[in-house]
Design an enzyme around this catalytic site. Structure first.
Site, PDB file in Angstrom:
ATOM      1  CE  LYS A  53      -3.957  -2.280   2.128  1.00  0.00           C
ATOM      2  NZ  LYS A  53      -4.847  -2.505   3.260  1.00  0.00           N
ATOM      3  CD  GLN A  97      -3.785  -4.199   6.283  1.00  0.00           C
ATOM      4  OE1 GLN A  97      -3.866  -3.142   5.671  1.00  0.00           O
ATOM      5  NE2 GLN A  97      -4.198  -5.342   5.768  1.00  0.00           N
ATOM      6  CG  ASP A 120      -9.657   0.133   4.583  1.00  0.00           C
ATOM      7  OD1 ASP A 120      -9.479  -0.323   3.432  1.00  0.00           O
ATOM      8  OD2 ASP A 120      -8.818   0.056   5.490  1.00  0.00           O
TER       9      ASP A 120
HETATM   10  N1  GUN Z   1      -7.193  -6.644   5.893  1.00  0.00           N
HETATM   11  C1  GUN Z   1      -7.526  -7.389   4.817  1.00  0.00           C
HETATM   12  N2  GUN Z   1      -8.011  -6.589   3.832  1.00  0.00           N
HETATM   13  C2  GUN Z   1      -7.994  -5.335   4.314  1.00  0.00           C
HETATM   14  C3  GUN Z   1      -8.362  -4.076   3.748  1.00  0.00           C
HETATM   15  O1  GUN Z   1      -8.833  -3.940   2.614  1.00  0.00           O
HETATM   16  N3  GUN Z   1      -8.173  -3.003   4.559  1.00  0.00           N
HETATM   17  C4  GUN Z   1      -7.697  -3.108   5.826  1.00  0.00           C
HETATM   18  N4  GUN Z   1      -7.558  -2.005   6.550  1.00  0.00           N
HETATM   19  N5  GUN Z   1      -7.337  -4.257   6.371  1.00  0.00           N
HETATM   20  C5  GUN Z   1      -7.488  -5.357   5.604  1.00  0.00           C
END
Ligand code: GUN
Length: 283
Positions: A53, A97, A120
């Site tokens: 990311k 996350q 998100d």
């Molecule tokens: N864990 C697995 N997929 C995601 C996501 O798209 N965003 C976040 N913040 N955590 C995750």
């Protein structure tokens, strides 16, 4: 043999557009778009996702602010950080996350992210808006899946869509997006009876189970569209999805590969949501 949906190519195409718009924003605002990324603990998959990311942000000109907290961080400290980021003008988007370590309450943490910085789409307000079919920040993975269907001209209206998996991150928002796009949606999960017969009725099937090669050819209708959200390791340690790609690909009309399918789209939609969050506050 099915048409392979090329997530990598589509992601590159969308990221190029995002990059142009990010440059436009930076010019007009006189500052960079900022994304805060919070990672708690040492979960190795999460570490890889977060690294990717941050790299993706750099590539499109978004400034990332990474916060690495120890796995035993108290809830109050995590909450304090999020509250600080919520009030920081440099930060347009906040991402925590998931999953968080056991002792932390993710709901408490996510609630502190202001709706307009929730890139998100996990906040209760954004989830509610999604259910109501309103404009909102949408969870990145299911949003990416919708972009893929759109790109390949795959009709959803009146189609029977089966989502296998009911997570808050993928299954539930995926089902809502398909419903909002006029599909007839069934959500299956670990307690579903006769999973095979539910799946075999699907025109569009989205697998988000987290089990390697769980969806086999006998569960697929001839000519169905197969979207594989899984990211697993098979017996030999090779990356594979939730779908048994080799056998299913000869029976369906479209299929996403793993890797190179849904994966690259998730981060792309995160960048997109971050851009939108920034642009919204500029006008
Ligand atoms: N864990 C697995 N997929 C995601 C996501 O798209 N965003 C976040 N913040 N955590 C995750």
């Amino acid at each position: 043999m099915a048409i392979i949906i090329d997530g990598k190519a589509l992601a590159a195409e969308i990221r190029a557009e995002i990059k142009t718009r990010v440059a436009g924003y930076t010019n007009r605002a006189g500052k960079k778009i900022g994304l805060a990324v919070v990672l708690v603990g040492e979960n190795s998959a999460s570490q890889v996702y977060v690294r990717n990311k941050i790299k993706a942000c750099e590539e499109v000109g978004v400034k990332s602010y990474a916060f690495y907290l120890p796995s035993d961080v108290p809830q109050s400290e995590l909450n304090g950080l999020i509250a600080e980021l919520a009030n920081d003008d440099k930060i347009n988007g906040i991402l925590v996350q998931l999953p968080l370590p056991e002792h932390l309450d993710s709901e408490q943490a996510l609630k502190l992210i202001p709706t307009d910085k929730d890139v998100d789409g996990f906040s209760p307000e954004n989830v509610g808006k999604l259910c109501m079919g309103k404009n909102c920040s949408v969870a990145c993975t299911p949003y990416g899946v919708m972009k893929m269907l759109e790109k390949y001209g795959i009709e959803t209206k009146g189609k029977k869509a089966v989502v296998v998996g009911r997570s808050d991150i993928v299954g539930k928002p995926m089902a809502m997006l398909l419903l909002n796009a006029d599909a007839t949606v069934t959500i299956c999960h670990s307690k579903t009876k006769n999973l095979g017969s539910e799946c075999v009725a699907a025109d569009i099937i989205v697998a988000a189970v987290g089990k390697p090669k769980f969806i086999t050819a006998d569960m697929i209708k001839e000519g169905a569209v197969v979207i594989d959200v899984g990211m697993n390791r098979d017996e030999s340690g090779k990356l594979c999805g939730d779908v048994d790609f080799e056998t299913v690909k000869d029976k369906c009309s479209y299929i996403t590969p793993v890797p190179g399918g849904v994966g690259p789209m998730t981060i792309t939609m995160l960048l997109y949501n971050t851009l939108i969050a920034a642009e919204r506050n500029l006008h």
